[in-house]
Design a protein around this motif. Structure first.
Motif, PDB file in Angstrom:
ATOM      1  N   SER A 178       8.573  16.882  51.344  1.00  0.00           N
ATOM      2  CA  SER A 178       9.327  17.432  50.212  1.00  0.00           C
ATOM      3  C   SER A 178       8.930  18.878  49.932  1.00  0.00           C
ATOM      4  CB  SER A 178       9.100  16.602  48.949  1.00  0.00           C
ATOM      5  OG  SER A 178       9.509  15.293  49.170  1.00  0.00           O
ATOM      6  N   ALA A 179       7.644  19.184  50.133  1.00  0.00           N
ATOM      7  CA  ALA A 179       7.194  20.573  49.936  1.00  0.00           C
ATOM      8  C   ALA A 179       7.890  21.481  50.949  1.00  0.00           C
ATOM      9  CB  ALA A 179       5.671  20.654  50.086  1.00  0.00           C
ATOM     10  N   MET A 180       8.076  20.979  52.173  1.00  0.00           N
ATOM     11  CA  MET A 180       8.799  21.753  53.193  1.00  0.00           C
ATOM     12  C   MET A 180      10.250  21.966  52.774  1.00  0.00           C
ATOM     13  SD  MET A 180       7.354  22.999  55.848  1.00  0.00           S
ATOM     14  CE  MET A 180       8.799  23.446  56.776  1.00  0.00           C
ATOM     15  N   ASN A 181      10.858  20.908  52.261  1.00  0.00           N
ATOM     16  CA  ASN A 181      12.258  21.031  51.855  1.00  0.00           C
ATOM     17  C   ASN A 181      12.417  22.044  50.716  1.00  0.00           C
ATOM     18  OD1 ASN A 181      15.040  20.267  52.069  1.00  0.00           O
ATOM     19  ND2 ASN A 181      14.783  19.189  50.135  1.00  0.00           N
ATOM     20  N   ALA A 182      11.451  22.073  49.816  1.00  0.00           N
ATOM     21  CA  ALA A 182      11.524  23.033  48.708  1.00  0.00           C
ATOM     22  C   ALA A 182      11.447  24.471  49.233  1.00  0.00           C
ATOM     23  CB  ALA A 182      10.393  22.763  47.715  1.00  0.00           C
ATOM     24  N   LEU A 183      10.569  24.695  50.210  1.00  0.00           N
ATOM     25  CA  LEU A 183      10.464  26.028  50.825  1.00  0.00           C
ATOM     26  C   LEU A 183      11.772  26.421  51.505  1.00  0.00           C
ATOM     27  CD1 LEU A 183       7.147  26.295  52.905  1.00  0.00           C
ATOM     28  CD2 LEU A 183       7.918  27.852  51.104  1.00  0.00           C
ATOM     29  N   PHE A 184      12.354  25.451  52.191  1.00  0.00           N
ATOM     30  CA  PHE A 184      13.608  25.653  52.937  1.00  0.00           C
ATOM     31  C   PHE A 184      14.755  26.019  51.978  1.00  0.00           C
ATOM     32  CE2 PHE A 184      17.410  23.262  54.663  1.00  0.00           C
ATOM     33  CZ  PHE A 184      17.718  24.152  55.684  1.00  0.00           C
ATOM     34  N   VAL A 185      14.886  25.263  50.927  1.00  0.00           N
ATOM     35  CA  VAL A 185      15.970  25.487  49.962  1.00  0.00           C
ATOM     36  C   VAL A 185      15.807  26.857  49.295  1.00  0.00           C
ATOM     37  CG1 VAL A 185      16.912  24.663  47.758  1.00  0.00           C
ATOM     38  CG2 VAL A 185      16.400  23.031  49.585  1.00  0.00           C
ATOM     39  N   GLN A 186      14.582  27.195  48.994  1.00  0.00           N
ATOM     40  CA  GLN A 186      14.285  28.490  48.370  1.00  0.00           C
ATOM     41  C   GLN A 186      14.660  29.638  49.306  1.00  0.00           C
ATOM     42  OE1 GLN A 186      11.917  31.755  48.801  1.00  0.00           O
ATOM     43  NE2 GLN A 186      10.668  30.002  49.374  1.00  0.00           N
ATOM     44  N   LEU A 187      14.360  29.463  50.591  1.00  0.00           N
ATOM     45  CA  LEU A 187      14.649  30.516  51.574  1.00  0.00           C
ATOM     46  C   LEU A 187      16.160  30.667  51.788  1.00  0.00           C
ATOM     47  CD1 LEU A 187      12.454  32.160  53.052  1.00  0.00           C
ATOM     48  CD2 LEU A 187      12.833  30.701  55.043  1.00  0.00           C
ATOM     49  N   GLN A 188      16.870  29.553  51.728  1.00  0.00           N
ATOM     50  CA  GLN A 188      18.334  29.587  51.900  1.00  0.00           C
ATOM     51  C   GLN A 188      19.027  30.422  50.827  1.00  0.00           C
ATOM     52  OE1 GLN A 188      19.284  25.335  52.100  1.00  0.00           O
ATOM     53  NE2 GLN A 188      20.373  25.765  53.995  1.00  0.00           N
ATOM     54  N   THR A 189      18.439  30.489  49.650  1.00  0.00           N
ATOM     55  CA  THR A 189      19.067  31.286  48.594  1.00  0.00           C
ATOM     56  C   THR A 189      19.022  32.768  48.939  1.00  0.00           C
ATOM     57  OG1 THR A 189      17.056  31.529  47.279  1.00  0.00           O
ATOM     58  CG2 THR A 189      18.408  29.594  46.823  1.00  0.00           C
ATOM     59  N   LYS A 190      18.040  33.171  49.766  1.00  0.00           N
ATOM     60  CA  LYS A 190      17.932  34.583  50.154  1.00  0.00           C
ATOM     61  C   LYS A 190      18.671  34.903  51.446  1.00  0.00           C
ATOM     62  CE  LYS A 190      13.274  35.384  48.515  1.00  0.00           C
ATOM     63  NZ  LYS A 190      11.940  35.589  49.036  1.00  0.00           N
ATOM     64  N   TYR A 191      18.710  33.943  52.358  1.00  0.00           N
ATOM     65  CA  TYR A 191      19.300  34.188  53.684  1.00  0.00           C
ATOM     66  C   TYR A 191      20.363  33.122  53.947  1.00  0.00           C
ATOM     67  CZ  TYR A 191      14.910  36.761  53.958  1.00  0.00           C
ATOM     68  OH  TYR A 191      13.865  37.590  53.688  1.00  0.00           O
ATOM     69  N   PRO A 192      21.614  33.449  53.731  1.00  0.00           N
ATOM     70  CA  PRO A 192      22.676  32.432  53.826  1.00  0.00           C
ATOM     71  C   PRO A 192      22.842  31.826  55.216  1.00  0.00           C
ATOM     72  CG  PRO A 192      23.578  34.635  53.396  1.00  0.00           C
ATOM     73  CD  PRO A 192      22.098  34.757  53.292  1.00  0.00           C
ATOM     74  N   GLN A 193      22.385  32.508  56.272  1.00  0.00           N
ATOM     75  CA  GLN A 193      22.569  31.951  57.624  1.00  0.00           C
ATOM     76  C   GLN A 193      21.568  30.834  57.921  1.00  0.00           C
ATOM     77  OE1 GLN A 193      20.840  34.668  57.013  1.00  0.00           O
ATOM     78  NE2 GLN A 193      19.177  34.882  58.470  1.00  0.00           N
ATOM     79  N   ILE A 194      20.594  30.629  57.045  1.00  0.00           N
ATOM     80  CA  ILE A 194      19.576  29.616  57.305  1.00  0.00           C
ATOM     81  C   ILE A 194      20.153  28.223  57.091  1.00  0.00           C
ATOM     82  CG2 ILE A 194      17.470  28.624  56.307  1.00  0.00           C
ATOM     83  CD1 ILE A 194      16.285  31.352  56.259  1.00  0.00           C
ATOM     84  N   ASP A 195      20.090  27.387  58.158  1.00  0.00           N
ATOM     85  CA  ASP A 195      20.691  26.053  58.091  1.00  0.00           C
ATOM     86  C   ASP A 195      19.832  24.976  58.733  1.00  0.00           C
ATOM     87  OD1 ASP A 195      20.864  26.789  60.725  1.00  0.00           O
ATOM     88  OD2 ASP A 195      23.037  26.654  60.873  1.00  0.00           O
ATOM     89  N   THR A 196      18.608  25.328  59.153  1.00  0.00           N
ATOM     90  CA  THR A 196      17.827  24.378  59.944  1.00  0.00           C
ATOM     91  C   THR A 196      16.446  24.098  59.355  1.00  0.00           C
ATOM     92  OG1 THR A 196      18.978  25.117  61.940  1.00  0.00           O
ATOM     93  CG2 THR A 196      16.906  23.928  62.255  1.00  0.00           C
ATOM     94  N   LEU A 197      16.213  22.825  59.065  1.00  0.00           N
ATOM     95  CA  LEU A 197      14.877  22.366  58.716  1.00  0.00           C
ATOM     96  C   LEU A 197      14.471  21.382  59.812  1.00  0.00           C
ATOM     97  CD1 LEU A 197      12.400  22.233  56.915  1.00  0.00           C
ATOM     98  CD2 LEU A 197      13.602  20.591  55.456  1.00  0.00           C
ATOM     99  N   SER A 198      13.650  21.889  60.754  1.00  0.00           N
ATOM    100  CA  SER A 198      13.253  21.114  61.927  1.00  0.00           C
ATOM    101  C   SER A 198      12.022  20.290  61.570  1.00  0.00           C
ATOM    102  CB  SER A 198      12.986  22.094  63.087  1.00  0.00           C
ATOM    103  OG  SER A 198      12.311  21.464  64.153  1.00  0.00           O
ATOM    104  N   MET A 199      12.244  19.005  61.311  1.00  0.00           N
ATOM    105  CA  MET A 199      11.180  18.178  60.728  1.00  0.00           C
ATOM    106  C   MET A 199      11.468  16.720  61.032  1.00  0.00           C
ATOM    107  SD  MET A 199      10.201  18.434  56.682  1.00  0.00           S
ATOM    108  CE  MET A 199      11.412  17.436  55.804  1.00  0.00           C
ATOM    109  N   GLY A 200      10.446  15.984  61.488  1.00  0.00           N
ATOM    110  CA  GLY A 200      10.601  14.575  61.816  1.00  0.00           C
ATOM    111  C   GLY A 200      10.526  14.354  63.322  1.00  0.00           C
ATOM    112  N   MET A 201       9.717  13.350  63.717  1.00  0.00           N
ATOM    113  CA  MET A 201       9.554  12.996  65.126  1.00  0.00           C
ATOM    114  C   MET A 201       9.799  11.481  65.230  1.00  0.00           C
ATOM    115  SD  MET A 201       6.563  15.694  66.109  1.00  0.00           S
ATOM    116  CE  MET A 201       5.156  14.649  66.162  1.00  0.00           C
ATOM    117  N   SER A 202       9.479  10.880  66.375  1.00  0.00           N
ATOM    118  CA  SER A 202       9.809   9.454  66.560  1.00  0.00           C
ATOM    119  C   SER A 202       9.273   8.579  65.417  1.00  0.00           C
ATOM    120  CB  SER A 202       9.250   8.943  67.890  1.00  0.00           C
ATOM    121  OG  SER A 202       9.896   9.569  68.965  1.00  0.00           O
TER     122      SER A 202
END
Ligand SMILES: *Cc1c(COP(=O)(O)O)cnc(C)c1O
Length: 227
Positions: A178-202
């Motif tokens: 969730s901390a990663m997702n919060a960072l991601f969402v925050q960054l998206q507000t500054k850079y609209p082209q950001i669309d990828t949160l690469s997270m999760g493995m098997s």
């Protein structure tokens, strides 16, 4: 265990189910098939089953496979492993994406070595649990590196990647994700082209999807365990 095609189908079904349970839009999570240490014939089997996104961890191994599979020119190749500065040229010249940018120097070299014709998609790797053994920038340094990368003409900043600590329970695991997702969402507000949160493995893909991942990196669940 089933065939690669069967296991790929199961992984895709699990993703669809997790996306649905998390009340997220259909098709909001991509599957990156991680083929490190696996033979080219495994990649071909997944390709023939319709898969196009593949991830590799080791530069030379990845480049060898890319070159052997040149005729499969709609494969999207993602570099997801640790990257030393003396190997950046091979990555810049062969891959479509790099998930593991963890310092300015690596980004600068990739930008210098990438052809201007086709931008390299990159994610910043974040060491979300501040582990000494793991690569990635500390969360508080993400904004500065994002700003530096966003000024590089041959790179497109697409988002963030992480390999969280394996915690004893789902609650603790969820905190990191969730901390990663919060960072991601925050960054998206500054850079609209950001669309990828690469997270999760098997082993944690369902939880990662619940916490906002847009790309899970799956190896052993599809191709079997590695030596
Ligand atoms: C190996 C690897 C994966 C895939 O891990 P599995 O547990 O086999 O699904 C994903 N991401 C990275 C960075 C890896 O090195």
């Amino acid at each position: 265990m089933g065939t690669i095609a069967e296991r790929l189908k199961i992984a895709l079904k699990t993703i669809t189910k997790s996306v649905c349970e998390a009340n997220r839009p259909a098709n909001s999570v991509k599957l990156l098939a991680v083929t490190k240490t696996k033979p080219v014939s495994d990649i071909v089997q997944a390709y023939e089953a319709g898969h196009r996104l593949f991830g590799e961890n080791y530069v030379q191994e990845g480049v060898d496979k890319i070159q052997q599979l040149r005729e499969f020119d709609d494969i999207q190749w993602h570099f997801i492993g640790p990257l030393q500065s003396n190997k950046t040229r091979l990555v810049a010249e062969n891959f479509d994406w790099v998930h593991s940018i963890d310092r300015l120097k690596i980004a600068q070299r990739l930008n210098d070595q990438r052809s201007a014709h086709k931008k390299l998609n990159v994610c910043i790797q974040v060491n979300i649990d501040n582990e000494a053994s793991k690569a990635g920038v500390p969360p508080e340094e993400v904004n500065l590196l994002a700003e530096q990368i966003s000024n590089m003409p041959n790179l497109t900043l697409r988002g963030l990647m992480t390999i969280p600590r394996v915690q004893q329970n789902a609650e603790m695991q969820r905190d990191s994700l969730s901390a990663m997702n919060a960072l991601f969402v925050q960054l998206q507000t500054k850079y609209p082209q950001i669309d990828t949160l690469s997270m999760g493995m098997s082993n944690d893909m369902q939880l990662a999807i619940e916490c906002g991942s847009t790309m899970v990196r799956i190896g052993s669940a599809i191709f079997g365990s590695r030596q």
